[in-house]
Design a protein around this motif. Structure first.
Motif, PDB file in Angstrom:
ATOM      1  N   LYS A 159       6.977   5.609  -8.726  1.00  0.00           N
ATOM      2  CA  LYS A 159       6.604   7.023  -8.698  1.00  0.00           C
ATOM      3  C   LYS A 159       6.971   7.719  -9.998  1.00  0.00           C
ATOM      4  CE  LYS A 159       8.214   7.576  -4.292  1.00  0.00           C
ATOM      5  NZ  LYS A 159       8.728   8.342  -3.149  1.00  0.00           N
ATOM      6  N   GLU A 160       8.122   7.377 -10.543  1.00  0.00           N
ATOM      7  CA  GLU A 160       8.565   7.988 -11.795  1.00  0.00           C
ATOM      8  C   GLU A 160       7.633   7.619 -12.950  1.00  0.00           C
ATOM      9  OE1 GLU A 160      12.322   7.688 -14.794  1.00  0.00           O
ATOM     10  OE2 GLU A 160      12.773   7.743 -12.648  1.00  0.00           O
ATOM     11  N   VAL A 161       7.222   6.361 -13.028  1.00  0.00           N
ATOM     12  CA  VAL A 161       6.299   5.933 -14.079  1.00  0.00           C
ATOM     13  C   VAL A 161       4.998   6.730 -13.992  1.00  0.00           C
ATOM     14  CG1 VAL A 161       4.856   4.019 -14.888  1.00  0.00           C
ATOM     15  CG2 VAL A 161       7.264   3.620 -14.356  1.00  0.00           C
ATOM     16  N   LEU A 162       4.557   7.010 -12.787  1.00  0.00           N
ATOM     17  CA  LEU A 162       3.283   7.696 -12.592  1.00  0.00           C
ATOM     18  C   LEU A 162       3.329   9.184 -12.926  1.00  0.00           C
ATOM     19  CD1 LEU A 162       1.970   5.904  -9.411  1.00  0.00           C
ATOM     20  CD2 LEU A 162       1.153   5.669 -11.755  1.00  0.00           C
ATOM     21  N   THR A 163       4.478   9.705 -13.281  1.00  0.00           N
ATOM     22  CA  THR A 163       4.535  11.111 -13.696  1.00  0.00           C
ATOM     23  C   THR A 163       3.976  11.297 -15.100  1.00  0.00           C
ATOM     24  OG1 THR A 163       6.806  10.932 -14.528  1.00  0.00           O
ATOM     25  CG2 THR A 163       6.527  11.620 -12.212  1.00  0.00           C
ATOM     26  N   ALA A 164       3.891  10.223 -15.868  1.00  0.00           N
ATOM     27  CA  ALA A 164       3.337  10.296 -17.225  1.00  0.00           C
ATOM     28  C   ALA A 164       1.819  10.147 -17.165  1.00  0.00           C
ATOM     29  CB  ALA A 164       3.938   9.197 -18.103  1.00  0.00           C
ATOM     30  N   GLU A 165       1.124  10.987 -17.898  1.00  0.00           N
ATOM     31  CA  GLU A 165      -0.328  10.919 -17.957  1.00  0.00           C
ATOM     32  C   GLU A 165      -0.770   9.616 -18.624  1.00  0.00           C
ATOM     33  OE1 GLU A 165      -3.381  13.273 -20.593  1.00  0.00           O
ATOM     34  OE2 GLU A 165      -2.675  14.568 -18.963  1.00  0.00           O
ATOM     35  N   ALA A 166      -1.870   9.077 -18.144  1.00  0.00           N
ATOM     36  CA  ALA A 166      -2.445   7.869 -18.732  1.00  0.00           C
ATOM     37  C   ALA A 166      -3.951   7.894 -18.523  1.00  0.00           C
ATOM     38  CB  ALA A 166      -1.846   6.618 -18.090  1.00  0.00           C
ATOM     39  N   HIS A 167      -4.657   7.137 -19.332  1.00  0.00           N
ATOM     40  CA  HIS A 167      -6.108   7.035 -19.205  1.00  0.00           C
ATOM     41  C   HIS A 167      -6.517   5.812 -18.396  1.00  0.00           C
ATOM     42  CE1 HIS A 167      -7.306   9.816 -22.731  1.00  0.00           C
ATOM     43  NE2 HIS A 167      -6.124  10.144 -22.270  1.00  0.00           N
ATOM     44  N   ASN A 179       0.787  -1.234   0.000  1.00  0.00           N
ATOM     45  CA  ASN A 179       0.000   0.000   0.000  1.00  0.00           C
ATOM     46  C   ASN A 179       0.819   1.284   0.000  1.00  0.00           C
ATOM     47  OD1 ASN A 179      -2.592  -1.172  -0.165  1.00  0.00           O
ATOM     48  ND2 ASN A 179      -2.505  -1.676   2.007  1.00  0.00           N
ATOM     49  N   LEU A 180       1.759   1.381  -0.913  1.00  0.00           N
ATOM     50  CA  LEU A 180       2.461   2.642  -1.144  1.00  0.00           C
ATOM     51  C   LEU A 180       1.432   3.644  -1.651  1.00  0.00           C
ATOM     52  CD1 LEU A 180       5.086   4.337  -1.525  1.00  0.00           C
ATOM     53  CD2 LEU A 180       5.227   3.333  -3.821  1.00  0.00           C
ATOM     54  N   GLN A 181       1.264   4.752  -0.941  1.00  0.00           N
ATOM     55  CA  GLN A 181       0.271   5.751  -1.314  1.00  0.00           C
ATOM     56  C   GLN A 181       0.869   6.744  -2.308  1.00  0.00           C
ATOM     57  OE1 GLN A 181      -3.096   5.597  -0.099  1.00  0.00           O
ATOM     58  NE2 GLN A 181      -2.176   3.592   0.294  1.00  0.00           N
ATOM     59  N   LEU A 182       0.146   6.929  -3.425  1.00  0.00           N
ATOM     60  CA  LEU A 182       0.646   7.752  -4.516  1.00  0.00           C
ATOM     61  C   LEU A 182      -0.458   8.651  -5.039  1.00  0.00           C
ATOM     62  CD1 LEU A 182       2.245   4.713  -6.302  1.00  0.00           C
ATOM     63  CD2 LEU A 182       3.550   6.550  -5.230  1.00  0.00           C
ATOM     64  N   TYR A 183      -0.060   9.646  -5.789  1.00  0.00           N
ATOM     65  CA  TYR A 183      -0.998  10.557  -6.431  1.00  0.00           C
ATOM     66  C   TYR A 183      -0.586  10.658  -7.883  1.00  0.00           C
ATOM     67  CZ  TYR A 183      -4.252  14.453  -6.654  1.00  0.00           C
ATOM     68  OH  TYR A 183      -5.317  15.256  -6.946  1.00  0.00           O
ATOM     69  N   ALA A 184      -1.544  10.532  -8.793  1.00  0.00           N
ATOM     70  CA  ALA A 184      -1.205  10.552 -10.213  1.00  0.00           C
ATOM     71  C   ALA A 184      -2.339  11.162 -11.021  1.00  0.00           C
ATOM     72  CB  ALA A 184      -0.919   9.135 -10.699  1.00  0.00           C
ATOM     73  N   TYR A 189     -11.518  10.386 -17.627  1.00  0.00           N
ATOM     74  CA  TYR A 189     -12.125  11.713 -17.681  1.00  0.00           C
ATOM     75  C   TYR A 189     -11.046  12.792 -17.587  1.00  0.00           C
ATOM     76  CZ  TYR A 189     -16.273   8.970 -16.680  1.00  0.00           C
ATOM     77  OH  TYR A 189     -17.267   8.028 -16.726  1.00  0.00           O
ATOM     78  N   GLU A 190     -11.237  13.851 -18.364  1.00  0.00           N
ATOM     79  CA  GLU A 190     -10.272  14.950 -18.380  1.00  0.00           C
ATOM     80  C   GLU A 190     -10.031  15.511 -16.978  1.00  0.00           C
ATOM     81  OE1 GLU A 190      -9.791  19.445 -20.127  1.00  0.00           O
ATOM     82  OE2 GLU A 190     -11.068  18.064 -21.231  1.00  0.00           O
ATOM     83  N   GLU A 191     -11.094  15.625 -16.196  1.00  0.00           N
ATOM     84  CA  GLU A 191     -10.949  16.164 -14.844  1.00  0.00           C
ATOM     85  C   GLU A 191     -10.046  15.286 -13.978  1.00  0.00           C
ATOM     86  OE1 GLU A 191     -13.564  17.477 -10.970  1.00  0.00           O
ATOM     87  OE2 GLU A 191     -14.528  17.448 -12.929  1.00  0.00           O
ATOM     88  N   GLU A 192     -10.144  13.971 -14.117  1.00  0.00           N
ATOM     89  CA  GLU A 192      -9.269  13.062 -13.370  1.00  0.00           C
ATOM     90  C   GLU A 192      -7.805  13.311 -13.721  1.00  0.00           C
ATOM     91  OE1 GLU A 192     -10.767   8.737 -12.640  1.00  0.00           O
ATOM     92  OE2 GLU A 192     -11.311   9.319 -14.682  1.00  0.00           O
ATOM     93  N   ARG A 193      -7.554  13.498 -15.010  1.00  0.00           N
ATOM     94  CA  ARG A 193      -6.177  13.728 -15.453  1.00  0.00           C
ATOM     95  C   ARG A 193      -5.691  15.110 -15.049  1.00  0.00           C
ATOM     96  NH1 ARG A 193      -8.627  11.528 -19.750  1.00  0.00           N
ATOM     97  NH2 ARG A 193      -8.438  13.411 -21.025  1.00  0.00           N
ATOM     98  N   ARG A 194      -6.595  16.078 -14.979  1.00  0.00           N
ATOM     99  CA  ARG A 194      -6.208  17.436 -14.603  1.00  0.00           C
ATOM    100  C   ARG A 194      -5.998  17.556 -13.087  1.00  0.00           C
ATOM    101  NH1 ARG A 194     -10.504  19.961 -15.918  1.00  0.00           N
ATOM    102  NH2 ARG A 194     -11.195  20.601 -13.860  1.00  0.00           N
ATOM    103  N   VAL A 195      -6.954  17.060 -12.317  1.00  0.00           N
ATOM    104  CA  VAL A 195      -6.920  17.187 -10.859  1.00  0.00           C
ATOM    105  C   VAL A 195      -6.046  16.113 -10.219  1.00  0.00           C
ATOM    106  CG1 VAL A 195      -8.346  17.144  -8.775  1.00  0.00           C
ATOM    107  CG2 VAL A 195      -9.188  18.272 -10.832  1.00  0.00           C
ATOM    108  N   GLY A 196      -6.098  14.910 -10.762  1.00  0.00           N
ATOM    109  CA  GLY A 196      -5.337  13.798 -10.208  1.00  0.00           C
ATOM    110  C   GLY A 196      -6.191  12.929  -9.310  1.00  0.00           C
TER     111      GLY A 196
END
Length: 119
Positions: A62-70, A9-14, A19-26
Protein backbone atom coordinates in the motif's frame (compact mmCIF):
# COMPACT_ATOMS: atom_id res chain seq x y z
CA UNK A 1 11.96 -25.78 5.99
CA UNK A 2 10.24 -23.64 3.36
CA UNK A 3 6.65 -22.69 2.75
CA UNK A 4 4.60 -20.42 0.53
CA UNK A 5 2.65 -17.56 1.99
CA UNK A 6 -0.20 -16.66 -0.33
CA UNK A 7 -1.80 -13.22 -0.42
CA UNK A 8 -4.85 -13.43 -2.64
CA UNK A 9 -6.48 -10.41 -4.27
CA UNK A 10 -5.71 -7.57 -1.89
CA UNK A 11 -7.94 -4.79 -3.20
CA UNK A 12 -6.20 -1.44 -3.61
CA UNK A 13 -6.70 1.96 -5.17
CA UNK A 14 -3.85 3.87 -6.77
CA UNK A 15 -3.10 6.77 -9.08
CA UNK A 16 -1.28 4.94 -11.86
CA UNK A 17 -1.74 4.92 -15.58
CA UNK A 18 -0.50 6.30 -18.86
CA UNK A 19 -3.39 8.74 -19.12
CA UNK A 20 -3.49 11.87 -16.98
CA UNK A 21 -7.08 11.13 -15.98
CA UNK A 22 -6.08 7.70 -14.63
CA UNK A 23 -3.41 9.30 -12.48
CA UNK A 24 -5.76 12.07 -11.34
CA UNK A 25 -8.86 9.97 -10.63
CA UNK A 26 -7.14 6.70 -9.74
CA UNK A 27 -7.89 3.10 -10.53
CA UNK A 28 -8.79 -0.13 -8.77
CA UNK A 29 -5.97 -2.68 -8.46
CA UNK A 30 -5.70 -6.19 -7.12
CA UNK A 31 -2.46 -7.53 -5.60
CA UNK A 32 -1.64 -11.20 -5.17
CA UNK A 33 1.58 -12.88 -4.10
CA UNK A 34 3.05 -16.31 -3.62
CA UNK A 35 6.03 -15.76 -1.32
CA UNK A 36 8.60 -18.48 -0.69
CA UNK A 37 9.66 -18.25 2.93
CA UNK A 38 12.05 -20.07 5.24
CA UNK A 39 9.84 -20.92 8.20
CA UNK A 40 12.44 -22.76 10.29
CA UNK A 41 12.58 -20.12 13.00
CA UNK A 42 8.90 -19.13 13.34
CA UNK A 43 7.70 -22.73 13.12
CA UNK A 44 9.63 -23.56 16.28
CA UNK A 45 9.38 -20.25 18.17
CA UNK A 46 5.64 -19.75 17.47
CA UNK A 47 6.39 -16.02 17.60
CA UNK A 48 5.06 -13.65 14.94
CA UNK A 49 8.17 -11.49 15.41
CA UNK A 50 10.18 -14.31 13.77
CA UNK A 51 7.79 -14.71 10.86
CA UNK A 52 7.12 -12.94 7.61
CA UNK A 53 4.11 -10.94 8.75
CA UNK A 54 1.61 -10.71 5.89
CA UNK A 55 0.01 -7.62 7.44
CA UNK A 56 3.36 -5.85 7.11
CA UNK A 57 3.70 -7.10 3.53
CA UNK A 58 0.27 -5.66 2.66
CA UNK A 59 1.16 -2.37 4.35
CA UNK A 60 4.41 -2.17 2.35
CA UNK A 61 2.50 -2.74 -0.90
CA UNK A 62 0.00 0.00 0.00
CA UNK A 63 2.83 2.38 0.82
CA UNK A 64 4.54 1.79 -2.55
CA UNK A 65 1.26 2.58 -4.29
CA UNK A 66 1.12 6.07 -2.80
CA UNK A 67 3.70 7.17 -5.39
CA UNK A 68 2.38 8.10 -8.81
CA UNK A 69 3.42 5.88 -11.70
CA UNK A 70 2.56 5.43 -15.36
CA UNK A 71 3.15 1.69 -15.80
CA UNK A 72 2.24 -1.51 -14.00
CA UNK A 73 5.81 -2.61 -14.73
CA UNK A 74 7.14 0.29 -12.66
CA UNK A 75 4.80 -0.47 -9.77
CA UNK A 76 5.62 -4.20 -9.85
CA UNK A 77 9.36 -3.52 -9.80
CA UNK A 78 8.99 -1.07 -6.90
CA UNK A 79 6.96 -3.56 -4.89
CA UNK A 80 9.38 -6.41 -5.63
CA UNK A 81 12.35 -4.32 -4.47
CA UNK A 82 10.53 -3.19 -1.32
CA UNK A 83 9.61 -6.75 -0.38
CA UNK A 84 13.13 -8.07 -1.03
CA UNK A 85 14.70 -5.23 0.96
CA UNK A 86 12.25 -5.24 3.87
CA UNK A 87 11.60 -8.94 4.42
CA UNK A 88 14.77 -10.90 3.65
CA UNK A 89 15.52 -10.94 7.38
CA UNK A 90 12.09 -12.52 7.98
CA UNK A 91 12.88 -15.48 5.75
CA UNK A 92 11.71 -14.21 2.36
CA UNK A 93 13.57 -16.26 -0.24
CA UNK A 94 11.64 -15.35 -3.40
CA UNK A 95 8.28 -15.69 -5.00
CA UNK A 96 5.93 -14.13 -7.50
CA UNK A 97 3.75 -11.06 -7.26
CA UNK A 98 0.83 -10.16 -9.51
CA UNK A 99 -0.77 -6.76 -9.91
CA UNK A 100 -3.99 -6.43 -11.86
CA UNK A 101 -5.50 -3.19 -13.12
CA UNK A 102 -9.16 -4.07 -12.74
CA UNK A 103 -10.71 -1.57 -15.15
CA UNK A 104 -8.15 -0.58 -17.76
CA UNK A 105 -9.37 2.10 -20.17
CA UNK A 106 -9.03 0.09 -23.37
CA UNK A 107 -12.58 0.05 -24.67
CA UNK A 108 -12.94 -3.73 -24.42
CA UNK A 109 -14.80 -5.95 -21.96
CA UNK A 110 -12.33 -7.81 -19.74
CA UNK A 111 -11.68 -8.53 -16.08
CA UNK A 112 -8.33 -6.77 -16.00
CA UNK A 113 -4.78 -6.50 -17.22
CA UNK A 114 -2.01 -7.87 -15.02
CA UNK A 115 1.73 -8.17 -14.65
CA UNK A 116 3.55 -10.92 -12.77
CA UNK A 117 7.09 -10.45 -11.60
CA UNK A 118 9.45 -12.84 -9.84
CA UNK A 119 11.31 -11.75 -6.74
Amino acid sequence: MTAKIIIDNLQLYAHIGCYEEERRVGTQLSFSASLLVDISKPSTSDNVCDALNYVEVCDAVKEVLTAEAHLLETVAARIAERLKNNFADKGLIGGTIRITKCNPPIGQALDGVAIEINL
